[in-house]
Design a protein around this motif. Sequence first.
Motif, short mmCIF file in Angstrom:
data_model
loop_
_atom_site.label_atom_id
_atom_site.label_comp_id
_atom_site.label_asym_id
_atom_site.label_seq_id
_atom_site.Cartn_x
_atom_site.Cartn_y
_atom_site.Cartn_z
N ALA A 202 0.63 -1.21 0.02
CA ALA A 202 0.03 0.00 0.06
C ALA A 202 0.92 1.28 0.02
O ALA A 202 0.41 2.26 -0.47
N TYR A 203 2.04 1.08 0.31
CA TYR A 203 3.10 2.27 0.46
C TYR A 203 4.02 2.03 -0.87
O TYR A 203 4.84 1.28 -1.03
N PRO A 204 4.14 3.17 -1.47
CA PRO A 204 4.78 3.25 -2.81
C PRO A 204 6.46 3.28 -2.58
O PRO A 204 6.73 3.97 -1.37
N PRO A 205 7.26 2.93 -3.45
CA PRO A 205 8.66 3.25 -3.10
C PRO A 205 9.02 4.61 -3.15
O PRO A 205 8.24 5.39 -3.87
N VAL A 206 10.11 4.78 -2.36
CA VAL A 206 10.51 6.27 -2.65
C VAL A 206 12.16 6.27 -2.99
O VAL A 206 12.83 5.50 -2.47
N GLU A 207 12.24 7.08 -4.25
CA GLU A 207 13.57 6.91 -4.62
C GLU A 207 14.39 8.45 -4.13
O GLU A 207 13.68 9.29 -4.34
N VAL A 208 15.53 8.26 -3.68
CA VAL A 208 16.26 9.46 -3.33
C VAL A 208 17.65 9.39 -3.99
O VAL A 208 18.28 8.48 -4.22
N ALA A 209 18.40 10.65 -4.02
CA ALA A 209 19.69 10.58 -4.14
C ALA A 209 20.78 10.10 -3.05
O ALA A 209 20.05 9.99 -1.70
N VAL A 210 21.57 9.40 -3.06
CA VAL A 210 22.65 8.95 -1.97
C VAL A 210 22.83 9.73 -0.95
O VAL A 210 22.78 9.42 0.20
N ASP A 211 22.86 10.94 -1.51
CA ASP A 211 23.39 12.07 -0.44
C ASP A 211 22.15 12.55 0.30
O ASP A 211 22.54 13.65 1.39
N GLU A 212 20.98 12.42 0.00
CA GLU A 212 19.91 12.83 0.79
C GLU A 212 19.49 11.94 1.85
O GLU A 212 18.87 12.23 2.91
N VAL A 213 20.09 10.65 1.94
CA VAL A 213 19.75 9.72 3.10
C VAL A 213 21.03 9.43 3.88
O VAL A 213 22.17 9.24 3.27
N THR A 214 21.05 8.95 5.23
CA THR A 214 21.70 8.62 6.09
C THR A 214 21.52 7.28 6.52
O THR A 214 20.22 7.05 7.12
N ILE A 215 22.31 6.11 6.30
CA ILE A 215 22.09 4.99 6.91
C ILE A 215 22.87 4.78 8.36
O ILE A 215 23.76 5.03 8.47
N ILE A 216 21.91 4.83 9.12
CA ILE A 216 22.01 4.61 10.56
C ILE A 216 22.57 3.40 11.05
O ILE A 216 23.75 3.13 11.75
N GLY A 217 21.85 2.18 10.46
CA GLY A 217 22.43 0.96 10.88
C GLY A 217 21.58 -0.17 10.12
O GLY A 217 20.36 0.31 9.81
N ARG A 218 21.76 -1.33 10.20
CA ARG A 218 21.24 -2.41 9.59
C ARG A 218 20.36 -3.17 10.50
O ARG A 218 21.20 -3.56 11.59
N VAL A 219 19.19 -3.46 10.19
CA VAL A 219 18.46 -4.27 11.16
C VAL A 219 18.83 -5.82 10.96
O VAL A 219 18.95 -6.44 10.16
N VAL A 220 19.36 -6.40 12.37
CA VAL A 220 19.69 -7.74 12.36
C VAL A 220 18.86 -8.71 13.04
O VAL A 220 19.15 -10.04 12.96
N TRP A 221 17.74 -8.08 13.77
CA TRP A 221 17.10 -9.04 14.44
C TRP A 221 15.86 -8.42 14.90
O TRP A 221 15.67 -7.05 15.03
N LYS A 222 14.75 -9.04 15.27
CA LYS A 222 13.32 -8.29 15.35
C LYS A 222 12.87 -9.18 16.77
O LYS A 222 13.03 -10.59 16.82
N GLY A 223 12.14 -8.64 17.64
CA GLY A 223 11.32 -9.31 18.61
C GLY A 223 9.90 -8.56 18.77
O GLY A 223 9.82 -7.43 18.88
N GLY A 224 8.81 -9.53 19.30
CA GLY A 224 7.64 -8.64 19.53
C GLY A 224 6.74 -9.80 19.76
O GLY A 224 6.86 -11.09 19.70
N ARG A 225 5.50 -9.09 20.35
CA ARG A 225 4.49 -10.07 20.79
C ARG A 225 3.71 -10.94 19.91
O ARG A 225 3.61 -10.59 18.67
N VAL A 226 3.11 -12.23 20.19
CA VAL A 226 2.53 -12.92 19.29
C VAL A 226 1.35 -12.73 19.52
O VAL A 226 0.61 -12.61 20.43
#
Length: 226
Positions: A202-226
Amino acid sequence: MKETQQIPAETPSGPRARLLELSQVRGVSLAALSELLGRNPSYLQQFIRKGSPRKLEEQDRATLARFLGVGEEELREAQENSYTKAGRTRDAGDWVDVPRLDVGASAGPGRVPGSEAAFDTFRFSRRWLAEQGLERAQLSAITVEGDSMEPLLNNGDEILIDCSPRPFRDGIHVVRLGETLMVKRVASAGPGRVALLSQNFAYPPVEVAVDEVTIIGRVVWKGGRV
């Protein structure tokens, strides 16, 4: 009759001091500003005098900044103006404590982050981290907000982010775009450009220039309620 401004017993600092100063310069009471926000008249007095609430809601802060004619950053705590690695992974023998940061990464249209102070920790087995290839990772935990990454990541899930510096590769990352912190699948989109992709179509892709975005970190694990 003009209301007399109540000065807190303790000298405020940071955004509290700035808000008090601005209200006095503009000649508008804290009670009137509270009512502007749709709050009870003592709301901002409590914020300045007792630190309750601990920080202003984003919408309230934006409303006050517009009314007082200042940039919103003047009413934020210093650490709110940039993502900071507020906590560091701590070793405790066979266990590693990973800081939980008081910040959410939007899986929706995006939001400005709140305070990045560590308010708690997750404790992981050093052996388990090694099994996941994360023994040298610079980890922190934050909360997912919104539904654009469903079903992979759900609203309220907590995710581990590896902030270790490394060459970019496609994957799920926490990124900053302008003043907004988001969790998205990041993919190369040609020379000098990247695409921010949602799992929820439902959410369209967003395309941006590399210098417009800062990558903070890579998601490596998730946890949540079942």
